[in-house]
Design an enzyme around this catalytic site. Structure first.
Site, PDB file in Angstrom:
ATOM      1  N   CYS A 233     -57.758 -17.770 -63.930  1.00  0.00           N
ATOM      2  CA  CYS A 233     -56.399 -18.138 -63.509  1.00  0.00           C
ATOM      3  C   CYS A 233     -56.249 -19.624 -63.756  1.00  0.00           C
ATOM      4  O   CYS A 233     -56.447 -20.082 -64.872  1.00  0.00           O
ATOM      5  CB  CYS A 233     -56.143 -17.736 -62.061  1.00  0.00           C
ATOM      6  SG  CYS A 233     -57.293 -18.447 -60.878  1.00  0.00           S
ATOM      7  N   ARG A 238     -57.311 -17.158 -57.639  1.00  0.00           N
ATOM      8  CA  ARG A 238     -56.573 -15.911 -57.854  1.00  0.00           C
ATOM      9  C   ARG A 238     -57.404 -14.929 -58.672  1.00  0.00           C
ATOM     10  O   ARG A 238     -57.339 -13.724 -58.477  1.00  0.00           O
ATOM     11  CB  ARG A 238     -55.245 -16.204 -58.573  1.00  0.00           C
ATOM     12  CG  ARG A 238     -54.185 -16.808 -57.677  1.00  0.00           C
ATOM     13  CD  ARG A 238     -52.935 -17.176 -58.467  1.00  0.00           C
ATOM     14  NE  ARG A 238     -53.102 -18.378 -59.270  1.00  0.00           N
ATOM     15  CZ  ARG A 238     -52.185 -18.865 -60.090  1.00  0.00           C
ATOM     16  NH1 ARG A 238     -51.033 -18.234 -60.235  1.00  0.00           N
ATOM     17  NH2 ARG A 238     -52.392 -19.973 -60.765  1.00  0.00           N
TER      18      ARG A 238
END
Lengths: 279, 102
Positions: A233, A238
């Site tokens: 990410c 994430r």
């Protein structure tokens, strides 16, 4: 391995709060949420100040991790239940990080802090005191951690999943929309990566989607689940969430998280970058 | 040190480091019976309904996003099963303001 081996729900946590050998840990970058209220008995870990090396861009080393957990009163054989804000991004990151250093008994609270708050469950401000332990970590398990050269080598060969939002993927934004956009590095994505935002793996309340939904999500986006996969990410939190969905919930082996992520890749000299929709 | 992902404090004035000329800001207040609601979750969805960001409202009930120009939806979640969608248009150099009553 089943879902209950890696995830617990809020009701389970309420029933087991006082179990010996169980430690609740709230993980966030901004720990002011913990200070205002947290699940009874939970200790906090600060993603930035405690898990990252203060000088180099890397994690605290094995000794540093041992000192951190010893000081928090967490033992090597404790069952650690992680939860946090931002839809469990940092809790998922900490989960991956605990696994990286060989902590076996660790689970995530499904839905994290958000679901707990939306269900108006109890939050307290009392900070627990836990006696220090002598925590023993293992050497980093790099089977779950990808470095930049592996990412470049994976172009066109391994599965690459970019879990940022579509606007970050195509190069329109450099960061999530709740952050100011001023940044130095180039925008875009690693060629051949599929864009499957982390959020598609979660429901509105922050819980993970079902195994069937997850399998369909990645397969329909063109990811070959039988091949090795690297998720990335912007800074690796994430993508820890997606690593958790693939490696822990779907039980796929050969899935790595690239924690250098776009802030490293998008600053490398000479590497290929693609703009626009996935090709 | 890499910049993290924690949202800046959700207050009425923009953080001093932000140059509005380069930003397309979406900002609003969540209210219940006219009073600001702290601790509500505001999710920003793009024109296709895709999730883009989420913040928790501060003491003044305020949420703020740094978006791109275009059409967006703000979905507000709060205890009691509240989920309310509001449409908003963002433009660079401007603050698109809205009030969400729950």
């Amino acid at each position: 391995m089943g879902r209950s081996d890696v995830l617990v729900d809020a009701g389970w946590v309420e029933d087991h709060l006082n179990d010996p050998g169980l430690v609740l840990v709230e993980v966030d970058e901004d720990t002011s949420a913990y200070d205002k209220g947290h699940i009874r008995g939970a200790v906090k870990i600060d993603w930035k100040n405690e898990l990252q090396d203060p000088v180099r861009r890397d994690f605290v080393d094995k000794t540093g991790f041992e000192q951190l957990l010893s000081g928090k009163g967490i033992a090597s054989d404790d069952l650690v239940i992680l939860y946090g804000g931002n839809n469990n991004w940092f809790a998922a990151y900490a989960y991956w990080y605990f696994k990286l250093y060989g902590h076996d008994k660790v689970k995530l609270l499904d839905g994290g802090r958000k679901k707990w708050e939306l269900e108006s469950r109890e939050l307290v401000t009392d900070v627990p005191t836990r006696p220090a332990t002598t925590y023993q970590a293992k050497e980093q398990d790099t089977a779950i951690r990808a470095f930049r050269d592996e990412v470049v080598a994976a172009i066109g060969t391994k599965g690459l999943i970019d879990v940022r939002s579509p606007d970050e993927f195509i190069g329109k934004l450099l960061a999530p929309a709740h952050l100011p956009q001023e940044q130095a590095q180039r925008a875009g994505h690693v060629p051949t990566a599929r864009n499957i935002p982390w959020s598609k793996a979660a429901n509105d309340d922050g819980t993970f989607r079902s195994d069937e939904e997850l399998r369909a999500l990645y397969s329909e986006a063109g990811v070959d689940l039988s091949k090795p996969i690297i998720a990335y990410c912007r800074i690796g939190e994430r993508s820890s969430h997606t690593w958790f969905a693939l490696h822990e919930l779907l039980g796929l082996s050969g899935v790595k998280n690239y924690d250098g992520s776009w802030t490293e890749y998008g600053s490398l000299v000479g590497v290929p970058i693609e703009l626009g929709e996935a090709k | 040190m890499t910049d993290g992902c924690a949202a800046p404090a959700q207050t009425a004035s923009l953080p001093a480091t932000v140059d509005l000329a380069n930003e397309a800001v979406i900002q609003g207040t969540v209210v219940r019976d006219g009073a600001p609601v702290a601790g509500a979750y505001a999710r920003l969805l793009d024109a296709t309904g895709e999730f883009t960001g989420e913040v928790v409202t501060g003491d003044e009930g305020i949420f703020r996003f740094f978006a791109a120009p275009g059409d967006w939806t703000v979905r507000v979640l709060a205890p009691g099963g509240v989920s309310t969608d509001s449409n908003v248009v963002a433009a660079t150099g401007e603050i698109a303001s809205l009030e969400v009553a729950i």
